[in-house]
Design an enzyme around this catalytic site. Sequence first.
Site, mmCIF file in Angstrom:
data_model
loop_
_atom_site.group_PDB
_atom_site.id
_atom_site.type_symbol
_atom_site.label_atom_id
_atom_site.label_comp_id
_atom_site.label_asym_id
_atom_site.label_seq_id
_atom_site.Cartn_x
_atom_site.Cartn_y
_atom_site.Cartn_z
ATOM 1 N N LYS A 41 0.385 -1.462 0.220
ATOM 2 C CA LYS A 41 0.052 0.072 -0.421
ATOM 3 C C LYS A 41 1.037 1.399 -0.820
ATOM 4 O O LYS A 41 0.460 2.124 -0.301
ATOM 5 C CB LYS A 41 -1.121 -0.214 0.949
ATOM 6 C CG LYS A 41 -2.383 -1.467 0.932
ATOM 7 C CD LYS A 41 -2.878 -0.893 2.896
ATOM 8 C CE LYS A 41 -2.546 -0.971 4.058
ATOM 9 N NZ LYS A 41 -1.921 -2.184 4.164
ATOM 10 N N ARG A 116 -9.867 1.486 9.344
ATOM 11 C CA ARG A 116 -9.568 0.016 9.349
ATOM 12 C C ARG A 116 -10.658 -0.465 10.370
ATOM 13 O O ARG A 116 -10.198 -1.891 10.581
ATOM 14 C CB ARG A 116 -7.869 0.128 10.059
ATOM 15 C CG ARG A 116 -6.907 -0.368 9.655
ATOM 16 C CD ARG A 116 -5.492 0.119 10.004
ATOM 17 N NE ARG A 116 -5.005 -0.399 9.950
ATOM 18 C CZ ARG A 116 -3.836 -0.404 9.162
ATOM 19 N NH1 ARG A 116 -3.005 0.845 9.207
ATOM 20 N NH2 ARG A 116 -2.547 -1.405 9.006
ATOM 21 N N ARG A 188 11.615 -1.805 10.944
ATOM 22 C CA ARG A 188 10.682 -0.785 11.494
ATOM 23 C C ARG A 188 10.505 -1.474 12.500
ATOM 24 O O ARG A 188 10.172 -2.542 12.643
ATOM 25 C CB ARG A 188 8.681 -0.827 11.023
ATOM 26 C CG ARG A 188 8.832 0.539 10.451
ATOM 27 C CD ARG A 188 7.492 0.439 9.729
ATOM 28 N NE ARG A 188 6.106 -0.323 9.844
ATOM 29 C CZ ARG A 188 5.686 0.126 9.915
ATOM 30 N NH1 ARG A 188 4.811 0.776 7.994
ATOM 31 N NH2 ARG A 188 4.045 -0.827 9.759
ATOM 32 N N ARG A 199 -0.843 -8.257 13.995
ATOM 33 C CA ARG A 199 -1.533 -7.129 12.893
ATOM 34 C C ARG A 199 -1.887 -7.777 11.626
ATOM 35 O O ARG A 199 -2.958 -7.562 11.252
ATOM 36 C CB ARG A 199 -0.041 -6.534 11.884
ATOM 37 C CG ARG A 199 0.553 -5.765 13.342
ATOM 38 C CD ARG A 199 1.951 -4.926 12.475
ATOM 39 N NE ARG A 199 2.534 -4.723 10.961
ATOM 40 C CZ ARG A 199 2.687 -4.676 10.251
ATOM 41 N NH1 ARG A 199 4.644 -4.749 10.582
ATOM 42 N NH2 ARG A 199 2.682 -3.997 8.993
#
Length: 250
Positions: A41, A116, A188, A199
Amino acid sequence: MRDSYAAGGSGADDIKVAPQGSAAKGFPRPVILIGPPGAGKGTQAKTVAARYGVPHLSTGDMFRDHFGRGTELGVRAKAFMDRGELVPDEIVVAMIEQRIAAPDCAHGFILDGFPRTVAQAEALDRMLGRAGRSEPLVVHVKLDSSLILRRLTGRRMCKVGGEIYNIYDRPPKTPNRCDHDGGELAQRDDDREEVIRERLAAYEEHTQPVVAYYRQRGLVQDLDGSGAPEAVTRALFELIDREEGRGRHL
Ligand code: AP5
């Protein structure tokens, strides 16, 4: 990480205006990129922002920017992000509402990582309705789960400009240095395997229903995210060029 206008921030003083060039034309329907972690994305949203001259609004980048600047919002959000959980709706919605009211969003914007949850999608509908804007074009980026781990564990991001690399599939020319600005590349904190699992679970539980929410209204276009980045970009541009202008006002 301080990102360019592509990441933006939540406060008016953070807002940077999208560059206006001959290619900058915008589009009437806000574009939403939705898909699992690692689907591409962020990578694709940057190409859309550059081609159409619209701001790229990434809620994940906004939180990371806040955390880098040591704001209270950033510190609060980081605690959720490090566990792979979603940041509470009221925080995210307030941040996005302020951001899309900025002048540089008047001619379109691309959302990456928002909405989301169904509550966030409903809040976005209300915001777009109040502003008299068109309903969104929702691009569902699909990626087989077997590729997700490789994409996320291999990801490196430039600490200066936020450019995204992958040590396996999209390495920088000089190891650990950004091709564009020479900035140091970093991994990250939430790209560790145990956090990735959380996640993915959050995606299944909270975000898959958002795809269904938009699909029942005929707003979703599926995009195969498994090809090479340039092939995915080509398909995305074709899709946007075809679909923009077909929307109704909310
Ligand atoms: P966020 O930053 O939005 O993370 P995410 O949605 O999990 O998505 P990613 O950024 O991990 O992946 P991506 O799809 O952008 O892939 P990318 O292009 O980088 O959110 C982080 C956290 O913030 C959340 O967990 C949550 O805590 C919080 N948050 C954010 N928004 C929120 C919201 N609305 N509500 C509540 N909480 C929120 O690509 C991945 C890798 O693959 C890169 O290395 C890239 O180089 C590579 N790659 C990309 N495309 C290709 C390709 N076609 N072929 C090969 N490699 C590719």
